[in-house]
Design an enzyme around this catalytic site. Structure first.
Site, short mmCIF file in Angstrom:
data_model
loop_
_atom_site.label_atom_id
_atom_site.label_comp_id
_atom_site.label_asym_id
_atom_site.label_seq_id
_atom_site.Cartn_x
_atom_site.Cartn_y
_atom_site.Cartn_z
N ARG A 25 0.60 -1.04 0.06
CA ARG A 25 -0.15 -0.02 0.00
C ARG A 25 0.79 1.71 0.11
O ARG A 25 0.32 2.06 0.50
CB ARG A 25 -0.90 0.40 1.12
CG ARG A 25 -2.10 -1.14 0.96
CD ARG A 25 -3.21 -0.66 0.29
NE ARG A 25 -4.19 -1.26 0.16
CZ ARG A 25 -5.27 -1.42 0.71
NH1 ARG A 25 -5.48 -0.39 1.88
NH2 ARG A 25 -6.39 -2.61 0.34
N ARG A 29 -2.89 6.63 1.66
CA ARG A 29 -3.45 7.80 1.75
C ARG A 29 -2.78 8.92 2.79
O ARG A 29 -2.91 9.67 2.94
CB ARG A 29 -5.10 7.57 3.03
CG ARG A 29 -6.52 7.44 1.66
CD ARG A 29 -7.65 6.62 1.75
NE ARG A 29 -7.31 5.39 2.36
CZ ARG A 29 -7.68 4.45 2.76
NH1 ARG A 29 -9.18 4.29 3.53
NH2 ARG A 29 -7.24 2.96 2.94
N ARG A 38 -6.37 11.67 -5.83
CA ARG A 38 -7.82 10.41 -5.92
C ARG A 38 -8.51 11.74 -5.91
O ARG A 38 -9.28 11.45 -6.52
CB ARG A 38 -7.67 10.24 -4.93
CG ARG A 38 -9.05 9.07 -4.28
CD ARG A 38 -8.63 8.34 -3.07
NE ARG A 38 -9.55 9.27 -2.22
CZ ARG A 38 -9.95 8.84 -0.88
NH1 ARG A 38 -9.88 7.69 -0.57
NH2 ARG A 38 -10.03 9.84 0.05
N ASP A 75 -7.09 -2.78 -7.68
CA ASP A 75 -7.59 -3.38 -5.75
C ASP A 75 -7.49 -5.07 -6.68
O ASP A 75 -8.26 -5.54 -7.92
CB ASP A 75 -8.82 -2.44 -5.77
CG ASP A 75 -8.90 -3.25 -4.26
OD1 ASP A 75 -7.97 -2.31 -3.60
OD2 ASP A 75 -9.43 -4.19 -4.03
N TYR A 152 -14.72 -11.99 -0.40
CA TYR A 152 -16.10 -10.78 -0.40
C TYR A 152 -16.61 -10.74 -1.49
O TYR A 152 -18.10 -11.04 -1.25
CB TYR A 152 -14.92 -9.32 -0.88
CG TYR A 152 -13.54 -8.73 0.06
CD1 TYR A 152 -14.03 -8.19 0.90
CD2 TYR A 152 -12.14 -9.41 0.03
CE1 TYR A 152 -12.80 -7.88 1.52
CE2 TYR A 152 -11.49 -8.48 0.26
CZ TYR A 152 -12.00 -8.27 1.31
OH TYR A 152 -10.99 -7.66 2.62
O1 CP3 Z 1 0.09 0.32 -3.39
C1 CP3 Z 1 -0.16 -0.75 -3.34
O2 CP3 Z 1 -0.28 -1.38 -2.59
C2 CP3 Z 1 -1.10 -1.13 -5.02
C3 CP3 Z 1 -2.54 -1.11 -4.66
C4 CP3 Z 1 -3.40 -1.50 -3.37
C5 CP3 Z 1 -4.29 -1.11 -3.25
N1 CP3 Z 1 -5.21 -2.63 -3.32
C6 CP3 Z 1 -4.93 0.31 -3.45
C7 CP3 Z 1 -5.89 0.25 -1.84
C8 CP3 Z 1 -3.27 -3.50 -3.54
C9 CP3 Z 1 -2.30 -3.96 -3.90
C10 CP3 Z 1 -4.27 -3.76 -3.08
C11 CP3 Z 1 -4.68 -5.35 -2.78
C12 CP3 Z 1 -6.09 -5.13 -1.52
N2 CP3 Z 1 -7.24 -4.79 -1.86
C13 CP3 Z 1 -5.93 -6.18 -0.77
C14 CP3 Z 1 -5.22 -7.01 -0.55
C15 CP3 Z 1 -4.09 -6.85 0.51
C16 CP3 Z 1 -4.76 -6.35 1.97
O3 CP3 Z 1 -4.04 -5.07 2.55
O4 CP3 Z 1 -4.50 -7.22 2.68
C17 CP3 Z 1 -7.28 -6.29 -0.27
C18 CP3 Z 1 -7.97 -7.24 1.25
C19 CP3 Z 1 -8.22 -5.43 -1.23
C20 CP3 Z 1 -9.98 -4.88 -0.43
C21 CP3 Z 1 -9.74 -3.67 -0.02
N3 CP3 Z 1 -9.65 -2.31 -0.93
C22 CP3 Z 1 -10.73 -3.12 0.94
C23 CP3 Z 1 -10.69 -3.64 1.92
C24 CP3 Z 1 -9.94 -1.14 0.64
C25 CP3 Z 1 -10.84 -0.68 2.11
C26 CP3 Z 1 -9.86 -0.65 2.91
C27 CP3 Z 1 -9.32 0.23 2.97
O5 CP3 Z 1 -7.38 0.56 2.88
O6 CP3 Z 1 -9.16 1.63 2.56
C28 CP3 Z 1 -9.48 -1.29 -0.09
C29 CP3 Z 1 -9.48 0.07 -0.58
C30 CP3 Z 1 -7.61 0.36 -1.56
N4 CP3 Z 1 -7.02 -0.29 -2.27
C31 CP3 Z 1 -7.26 1.90 -0.93
C32 CP3 Z 1 -6.21 1.97 -1.86
C33 CP3 Z 1 -5.21 2.59 -1.53
C34 CP3 Z 1 -7.53 2.82 -0.07
C35 CP3 Z 1 -8.74 3.89 -1.14
C36 CP3 Z 1 -8.73 5.44 -0.73
O7 CP3 Z 1 -8.22 5.85 -1.34
O8 CP3 Z 1 -9.89 5.05 -0.26
#
Ligand code: CP3
Length: 343
Positions: A25, A29, A38, A75, A152
């Site tokens: 990640r 944010r 964003r 994602d 999910y």
């Molecule tokens: O920088 C990176 O790592 C690359 C991008 C990336 C994102 N999600 C962006 C993201 C990657 C590799 C993921 C993987 C992901 N997404 C996983 C597996 C890794 C982990 O964290 O366990 C999972 C389970 C998801 C599903 C997901 N996406 C959830 C549950 C959420 C909400 C929780 C949160 O952190 O907000 C997301 C949103 C998400 N994916 C964000 C980002 C940057 C935040 C969104 C925002 O900008 O509001």
């Protein structure tokens, strides 16, 4: 051919004095420039499907910190969306999806080869990145593991204990297994296209893998990872693959050998000294500092960075966190960690 990029060296089994480093990640944010981009895109999903802006946020942490790897900004839930599931994000709460509760929900999904029009912007992001990244930076593509993505799709949201997915597995195993199979096959097609577009390494995120026990872990975490990796390596000889069966605990032992992964990513619930002895003995490991240290910082951050570096210093290692960096992390703490690691 001898690898010249630091990350690829570790994945090829080389032990380095200073390990390569990136953060799960890392585009997110906690960075003000991410929040600005964003806002420009409108919302998170619009950002994922805007190739220029998705490439921009992927590059932001590389410019700021010169990490050794960039991970494609996308994602894991884009794949179910490409298969026809509804997906949206509730502000401050996380993902929401249509739910698969039985055979009808499964039948409504598209086939494994029907995802590429939907995913075209993601492949374009990869192409832009492979042109624009510095020559020493490795580009990582990724997907969710079938089990984690299924949790999910079945619950329609994130869950603490993956209860709905475990329930479908118990009550309608045929539907559950058909969903895992579809996701496995679609993931192969999706990742293969990422590699064709320029991804140099792929990572499979099984964030909820640890909630599978015993034979279920073998059937729904290990076997799908093995199939995905074998097929990708058959199509793209030499492609390095990272597997992340989060919270697998003792099941980290032997996971790389059993799946063919070149590296296993360790979460921060396992001790680094234990993992060096029991997991790194088979090859490269990635991890595994607690993400909370990026919030709290201080001397503990410096000491823990050095302790983890030292614990894994006798074999191939990629420094990372045990899970994603959180929105409340202080960007300055990343700099402090990098100084402690790189000297
Ligand atoms: O920088 C990176 O790592 C690359 C991008 C990336 C994102 N999600 C962006 C993201 C990657 C590799 C993921 C993987 C992901 N997404 C996983 C597996 C890794 C982990 O964290 O366990 C999972 C389970 C998801 C599903 C997901 N996406 C959830 C549950 C959420 C909400 C929780 C949160 O952190 O907000 C997301 C949103 C998400 N994916 C964000 C980002 C940057 C935040 C969104 C925002 O900008 O509001």
């Amino acid at each position: 051919m001898a690898e010249t990029k630091k990350l690829l060296k570790s994945l090829a089994g080389e032990t380095q004095d200073v390990p390569p480093v990136w953060l799960m990640r890392q585009a997110g944010r906690y960075l003000p420039e991410y929040r600005a981009t964003r806002a420009e895109a409108g919302d998170f999903l619009s950002l994922c499907y805007n190739s220029e802006l998705a490439a921009e946020v992927t590059l932001q942490p590389i410019r700021r910190y010169a990490f050794d790897a960039a991970i494609l900004f996308a994602d894991i839930l884009l794949l179910p969306q490409a298969l026809g599931a509804d997906l949206w994000f509730e502000t401050g709460e996380g993902p929401r999806m249509s739910t698969i509760t039985g055979p009808d929900g499964l039948k409504a999904l598209k086939g494994k080869d029907d995802i590429h029009d939907h995913m075209a912007p993601v492949y374009e992001t990869v192409r832009i990145l492979s042109r624009e990244l510095p020559s020493e930076t490795t580009l990582i593509g990724f997907a969710g593991a079938p089990w984690t993505v299924a949790t999910y799709m079945i619950a329609g949201r994130g869950t603490k204990d993956q209860g709905p997915a475990h329930a479908l597995k118990a009550e309608d195993r045929a539907t559950f297994e058909a969903l895992i199979e579809l996701l496995t096959d679609a993931t192969i097609e999706y990742l293969s296209k990422q590699v064709e577009a320029g991804a140099e390494v792929i990572k499979i995120f099984d964030s909820w893998g640890g909630s599978l026990k015993g034979a279920d872990f073998d059937k729904y975490a290990l076997e799908p990872a093995k199939k995905i990796i074998a097929e990708l390596k058959a199509r793209h000889p030499g492609l390095p693959c990272i597997a992340f069966p989060r919270e697998a605990g003792e099941r980290y032992i032997g996971f790389a050998k059993a799946t063919g992964a070149d590296c296993v990513a360790l979460d921060n619930s396992v001790d680094a000294a234990w993992a060096a002895e029991n997991v790194q003995c088979d090859g490269c490991v990635q991890g595994n500092m607690a993400p909370s240290l990026m919030v709290t910082g201080g001397q503990e951050l410096i000491d823990e960075t050095k302790r983890i570096k030292e614990a894994f210093s006798k074999g191939p290692h990629i420094f990372n966190l045990g899970h994603g960096i959180t929105p409340d992390a202080d960007p300055e703490n990343v700099t402090i960690m990098l100084e402690a690691l790189r000297g």
